[in-house]
Design a protein around this motif. Sequence first.
Motif, mmCIF file in Angstrom:
data_model
loop_
_atom_site.group_PDB
_atom_site.id
_atom_site.type_symbol
_atom_site.label_atom_id
_atom_site.label_comp_id
_atom_site.label_asym_id
_atom_site.label_seq_id
_atom_site.Cartn_x
_atom_site.Cartn_y
_atom_site.Cartn_z
ATOM 1 N N TRP A 86 1.411 1.637 -3.885
ATOM 2 C CA TRP A 86 -0.001 1.877 -4.147
ATOM 3 C C TRP A 86 -0.656 2.596 -2.968
ATOM 4 O O TRP A 86 -1.170 3.685 -3.100
ATOM 5 C CB TRP A 86 -0.728 0.553 -4.433
ATOM 6 C CG TRP A 86 -2.185 0.729 -4.735
ATOM 7 C CD1 TRP A 86 -2.805 1.828 -5.254
ATOM 8 C CD2 TRP A 86 -3.224 -0.239 -4.528
ATOM 9 N NE1 TRP A 86 -4.151 1.610 -5.398
ATOM 10 C CE2 TRP A 86 -4.441 0.351 -4.963
ATOM 11 C CE3 TRP A 86 -3.231 -1.541 -4.038
ATOM 12 C CZ2 TRP A 86 -5.649 -0.327 -4.908
ATOM 13 C CZ3 TRP A 86 -4.436 -2.206 -3.993
ATOM 14 C CH2 TRP A 86 -5.626 -1.620 -4.427
ATOM 15 N N GLN A 87 -0.586 1.999 -1.764
ATOM 16 C CA GLN A 87 -1.263 2.597 -0.625
ATOM 17 C C GLN A 87 -0.714 2.026 0.680
ATOM 18 O O GLN A 87 -0.068 0.983 0.707
ATOM 19 C CB GLN A 87 -2.766 2.295 -0.695
ATOM 20 C CG GLN A 87 -3.064 0.801 -0.522
ATOM 21 C CD GLN A 87 -4.545 0.482 -0.506
ATOM 22 O OE1 GLN A 87 -5.377 1.365 -0.686
ATOM 23 N NE2 GLN A 87 -4.898 -0.771 -0.278
ATOM 24 N N TYR A 88 -0.959 2.765 1.760
ATOM 25 C CA TYR A 88 -0.769 2.235 3.105
ATOM 26 C C TYR A 88 -2.125 1.758 3.614
ATOM 27 O O TYR A 88 -3.147 2.413 3.388
ATOM 28 C CB TYR A 88 -0.238 3.315 4.061
ATOM 29 C CG TYR A 88 1.204 3.694 3.836
ATOM 30 C CD1 TYR A 88 2.222 2.795 4.130
ATOM 31 C CD2 TYR A 88 1.536 4.951 3.348
ATOM 32 C CE1 TYR A 88 3.557 3.144 3.931
ATOM 33 C CE2 TYR A 88 2.855 5.310 3.148
ATOM 34 C CZ TYR A 88 3.865 4.400 3.443
ATOM 35 O OH TYR A 88 5.176 4.739 3.246
ATOM 36 N N ARG A 89 -2.131 0.639 4.340
ATOM 37 C CA ARG A 89 -3.366 0.165 4.949
ATOM 38 C C ARG A 89 -3.054 -0.330 6.361
ATOM 39 O O ARG A 89 -1.930 -0.771 6.649
ATOM 40 C CB ARG A 89 -3.982 -0.967 4.133
ATOM 41 C CG ARG A 89 -3.117 -2.198 4.007
ATOM 42 C CD ARG A 89 -3.865 -3.358 3.356
ATOM 43 N NE ARG A 89 -3.001 -4.501 3.102
ATOM 44 C CZ ARG A 89 -2.661 -5.398 4.034
ATOM 45 N NH1 ARG A 89 -3.106 -5.279 5.285
ATOM 46 N NH2 ARG A 89 -1.863 -6.409 3.727
ATOM 47 N N PRO A 90 -4.021 -0.254 7.260
ATOM 48 C CA PRO A 90 -3.800 -0.754 8.621
ATOM 49 C C PRO A 90 -3.466 -2.241 8.594
ATOM 50 O O PRO A 90 -4.060 -3.015 7.837
ATOM 51 C CB PRO A 90 -5.141 -0.488 9.321
ATOM 52 C CG PRO A 90 -5.775 0.600 8.520
ATOM 53 C CD PRO A 90 -5.350 0.362 7.098
ATOM 54 N N ALA A 91 -2.531 -2.631 9.409
ATOM 55 C CA ALA A 91 -2.158 -4.044 9.489
ATOM 56 C C ALA A 91 -3.312 -4.854 10.069
ATOM 57 O O ALA A 91 -4.016 -4.405 10.975
ATOM 58 C CB ALA A 91 -0.914 -4.211 10.343
ATOM 59 N N GLU A 92 -3.529 -6.029 9.512
ATOM 60 C CA GLU A 92 -4.581 -6.897 9.991
ATOM 61 C C GLU A 92 -4.045 -7.824 11.077
ATOM 62 O O GLU A 92 -2.825 -8.023 11.212
ATOM 63 C CB GLU A 92 -5.148 -7.717 8.821
ATOM 64 C CG GLU A 92 -5.750 -6.854 7.712
ATOM 65 C CD GLU A 92 -6.198 -7.685 6.518
ATOM 66 O OE1 GLU A 92 -5.944 -8.914 6.527
ATOM 67 O OE2 GLU A 92 -6.780 -7.107 5.582
ATOM 68 N N ARG A 93 -4.944 -8.386 11.852
ATOM 69 C CA ARG A 93 -4.533 -9.324 12.903
ATOM 70 C C ARG A 93 -3.800 -10.504 12.285
ATOM 71 O O ARG A 93 -4.240 -11.083 11.293
ATOM 72 C CB ARG A 93 -5.767 -9.807 13.673
ATOM 73 C CG ARG A 93 -5.428 -10.830 14.774
ATOM 74 C CD ARG A 93 -6.664 -11.230 15.532
ATOM 75 N NE ARG A 93 -7.230 -10.084 16.261
ATOM 76 C CZ ARG A 93 -8.316 -10.166 17.050
ATOM 77 N NH1 ARG A 93 -8.943 -11.334 17.199
ATOM 78 N NH2 ARG A 93 -8.774 -9.094 17.662
#
Length: 302
Positions: A63-70
């Motif tokens: 679906w998508q790439y998203r920035p990794a969360e803490r």
Amino acid sequence: MHACCANRRHEAALSLGPAELRAEAQGVSAHLPGLILSAERLSHMVAPGAHGLRRAGPGEDFWQYRPAERGEAARNIDWRRSARSDGEFVRDREAQSAQTLSLWVSGGQGMRYSGDPERVTKVQRAQVLALALGMIALRGGEKVGLLGQPARAGRRQVERLAQAISASVAAETDGDAPLPDVLRPNQRLVIISDFLTDPSWVQALLARAGSIGLRGVLLQVLDPDEEEFPFSGAVEFRSLSGTMRHDSRDAAGLREAYLLRLAERRDWLLKHAQGAGWHFGQHRTDHSAAVALGWLYQVLGG
């Protein structure tokens, strides 16, 4: 005589009448491959890459790439994508939740009408639209079936669905209606008809649908003659079932009243559909089938 039925002429084209349609639907008929081919082409024109629900979750499709969360777990990080930038990224997959799409195509005699031998009948257009929409839903992982029949997923369901559509028994009357008792929760329902006969069944259907949280679409399919009423002079109007007839010496004099009744019927359908949280659309057989299918795909959440 019901004004909305006045435009059905005795000379109407009756391609694929009830007996012929049943005969061709038995076994591997000559009609079936043509129906599948037409629907396949149409479905790919509208939705060449059908997909599941547009949200992150368990599934197979990217679906998508998203920035990794803490605090993101290391197993969720796409290290190849992250290596191309200064940050870490997670590769989300698209959630795919199997839904059920139920289809109903009117088999009323009036659906066999065409004002021109070179033009498809209303039922032919309705059948292709229903099958094409079913193909798109199946490619998206949904279960599909005719209303009141088992809904299944997978490629094999395409042929089963085409056979069921082709084998649908034509009603003896000009119009027919689905039975509200066969509605089930967790369905999306598409009803395709000309809606020219007594529409009281629509109220009963929508009431039952609302009681179980079922949403759907009403699509009215008409011939251009039924939209424009191009008749003049002495004309004999007769329903295709043969149960109604009207002789007019001045058919053009009926046009204004007919068009008013048609507009009132559409307003009635729109009002009741919207009141139930449904959609109502219109399509005429001399217009692009792809436009009608695209609208169906859009309002159903494609």
